[in-house]
Design a protein around this motif. Structure first.
Motif, PDB file in Angstrom:
ATOM      1  N   THR A 179      -2.550 -27.064   8.691  1.00 49.06           N
ATOM      2  CA  THR A 179      -1.149 -27.086   9.141  1.00 49.06           C
ATOM      3  C   THR A 179      -1.081 -26.475  10.528  1.00 49.06           C
ATOM      4  N   TYR A 220       4.169 -26.864   7.095  1.00 48.12           N
ATOM      5  CA  TYR A 220       3.778 -25.614   7.758  1.00 48.12           C
ATOM      6  C   TYR A 220       3.207 -24.640   6.735  1.00 48.12           C
ATOM      7  N   THR A 221       2.503 -23.646   7.244  1.00 47.32           N
ATOM      8  CA  THR A 221       2.108 -22.507   6.420  1.00 47.32           C
ATOM      9  C   THR A 221       2.909 -21.292   6.903  1.00 47.32           C
ATOM     10  N   CYS A 229       3.542 -17.718   8.033  1.00 47.60           N
ATOM     11  CA  CYS A 229       2.738 -16.637   8.623  1.00 47.60           C
ATOM     12  C   CYS A 229       3.317 -15.279   8.265  1.00 47.60           C
ATOM     13  N   THR A 287       6.735 -19.576  10.618  1.00 48.36           N
ATOM     14  CA  THR A 287       5.676 -20.543  10.288  1.00 48.36           C
ATOM     15  C   THR A 287       4.647 -20.644  11.406  1.00 48.36           C
ATOM     16  N   ASP A 288       3.620 -21.438  11.126  1.00 50.25           N
ATOM     17  CA  ASP A 288       2.587 -21.668  12.148  1.00 50.25           C
ATOM     18  C   ASP A 288       2.943 -22.825  13.085  1.00 50.25           C
ATOM     19  N   ARG A 334       6.387 -19.956  15.934  1.00 52.74           N
ATOM     20  CA  ARG A 334       5.624 -18.827  16.484  1.00 52.74           C
ATOM     21  C   ARG A 334       5.563 -18.836  18.006  1.00 52.74           C
ATOM     22  N   ARG A 355       3.692 -15.041   2.828  1.00 49.07           N
ATOM     23  CA  ARG A 355       2.610 -15.519   3.700  1.00 49.07           C
ATOM     24  C   ARG A 355       1.650 -16.428   2.923  1.00 49.07           C
ATOM     25  N   PHE A 415      -0.017 -24.001  22.557  1.00 50.60           N
ATOM     26  CA  PHE A 415      -0.351 -24.352  21.175  1.00 50.60           C
ATOM     27  C   PHE A 415      -0.783 -25.819  21.150  1.00 50.60           C
TER      28      PHE A 415
END
Ligand code: LLP
Length: 431
Positions: free
Chosen positions: A30, A304-305, A307, A321-322, A358, A378, A401
């Motif tokens: 992700t 997303y993952t 964070c 999220t990431d 992020r 998380r 990014f």
């Protein structure tokens, strides 16, 4: 659910296009763009069959590649028999490199450079949609140098307010696109085009805006364009072969959005055009439209993952999220609404969070005030629905990014259509 390709399975886990969202996130990482290829094809076929039914065989929907342009998308469009609306040499090159036929590309743009014009002419792009008088002259000269006669449409501004976000309203009189009817300039534009020896004027184009739900917008647009075509015939003696009404049908981002019955709307436009052209004793022109969002939006989902989760007592809570505004700038730009779902859990106590990214900017919000399980933590996966249009297409490298990959879902299988960008890719241009 918002769209029938999104399902909450009995174990609480989310599936998209029949596949486990968490399993896809594990496999591809992700942030991740998922695209339901079956849905894209279904949306194309919905347009193709409505066009055939209401306008006959010559009518052609042109996929507006700006919504999501990458090779595999153009392969799908070629296979489905769609045309394409391209707005830059980059989109044209992507389509051609996917084997998309040049003659089915309609080339847009209000600021085409000499190099852009040369690029498209040299690749045999089927039709230029000429935005303004400067372009008309430049294109005529470039075509003359090459000894070719180029098919064109003229972009006309009908002066219709489609009741959509201001930034994506393109049909009003004072926008930067096209030439307005109201000021009399459109008639002069047509007259000038008819005088260009290297250009063959096939008809007119207009596009009134995007995310249009108002049912009568396209009917009013059809009326205005048909009326103008009759005036052109009366004043200049020309009968056009093509009419392109642009894109713009809205899609559902949240449950409260209406569901547009696009085939029914197309049927109404056809009936109105038949009446109007009949009354004016004109043949019905070949009909084109340029749907983008309504072809790909509901085919997309971003995963997303989490964070971090931040709770500020008495104020608000964030799920960070990431991803973020780098992969989906639409809330930041337009205040656009999205449906956000936890990918692995549904029941239990819920809480309200802002879903943030992020990026080093407090405005980096993907969606404010969404409801998620209170225990979101998380490592959890979060899905944002309906991200198929103008997400990958508008992604950036802000904060350096790398951009997420695009994974296609087809008949229960998944495959990469665009690989994940790496920091090395981003660095590759730096000298
Ligand atoms: N044709 C022309 C000339 C256009 O300008 C557009 C969109 C379309 C077709 C496709 O319209 P659609 O069917 O996708 O509504 N970035 C914004 C959308 C900008 C649309 C620009 N033009 C967003 O994220 O909502």
């Amino acid at each position: 659910m918002l769209c029938d390709n999104i399902r909450r399975e009995t174990d609480g886990k989310l599936s998209f296009a029949g596949q486990s969202v968490c399993a896809l996130a594990d496999r591809y990482g992700t942030p991740l763009y998922l695209m339901d290829e079956d849905r894209i094809r279904q949306n194309c076929r919905m347009y193709l069959s409505a066009f055939r039914e209401h306008f006959g065989d010559g009518a052609l929907p042109l996929y507006a590649g700006k919504a999501a342009a990458f090779r595999q998308m153009y392969r799908i469009m070629a296979e489905e028999g769609m045309g394409v609306d391209a707005v830059s040499p980059g989109e044209i090159a992507t389509a051609l490199s996917a084997g998309f036929p040049a003659e089915r590309i309609y080339y847009h743009g209000d600021g085409k450079t000499d190099a852009d014009i040369a690029f498209a002419l040299d690749r045999g792009v089927g039709c230029f949609i000429v935005d303004n008088g400067n372009e008309l002259v430049a294109l005529n000269e470039a075509a003359a140098e090459r000894g070719v006669k180029q098919k064109i449409l003229l972009r006309i501004t009908p002066g219709i307010d489609p009741h959509t976000y201001k930034a994506i309203n393109t049909g009003a009189v004072d926008v930067k696109f096209g030439v307005p009817v109201e000021t009399g300039q459109a008639m002069e534009f047509v007259r000038a085009a008819l005088g260009m020896k290297q250009l063959s004027l096939a008809g007119l184009h207009c596009h009134v805006g995007s995310m249009v739900f108002d049912e009568d917008v396209f009917l009013r647009t059809a009326e205005l364009m048909a009326g103008f075509m009759a005036e052109v015939r009366d004043e200049l003696g020309v009968v056009f072969e093509e009419l392109n009404l642009g894109g713009g049908y809205g899609v559902r981002y949240v449950d409260a959005d209406p569901a547009a019955d696009i085939p029914a709307r197309i049927g109404e436009v056809a009936a109105r055009l038949r009446t109007l052209f009949g009354e004016n004793d004109l043949p019905l022109p070949r009909f084109l439209m340029e749907p983008g969002r309504s072809i790909v939006a509901d085919a997309g989902m971003t995963v997303y993952t989490v964070c971090s989760v931040k709770r500020i007592p008495g104020y608000k809570s964030y799920v960070i999220t990431d991803g973020g505004m780098t992969d989906n700038p639409r809330y930041c730009l337009y205040g656009a609404a999205y449906t956000v779902l936890h990918a692995s859990r549904h029941g239990g106590l819920r809480a309200i969070f802002d879903l943030a990214g992020r990026c080093c900017e407090s405005g980096d919000i993907i969606q404010p005030a969404i409801s998620l399980p209170a225990g979101t933590t998380r490592g959890d996966r979060i899905a944002v629905c309906t991200t198929g249009a103008y997400n990958y297409a508008m992604a950036s490298n802000y904060n350096r990014f790398p951009r997420p990959p695009v994974v296609m879902l087809r008949g229960g299988e998944s495959y990469l259509a665009v690989r994940r960008e790496t920091v090395e890719d981003v660095l590759a241009l730096d000298l």
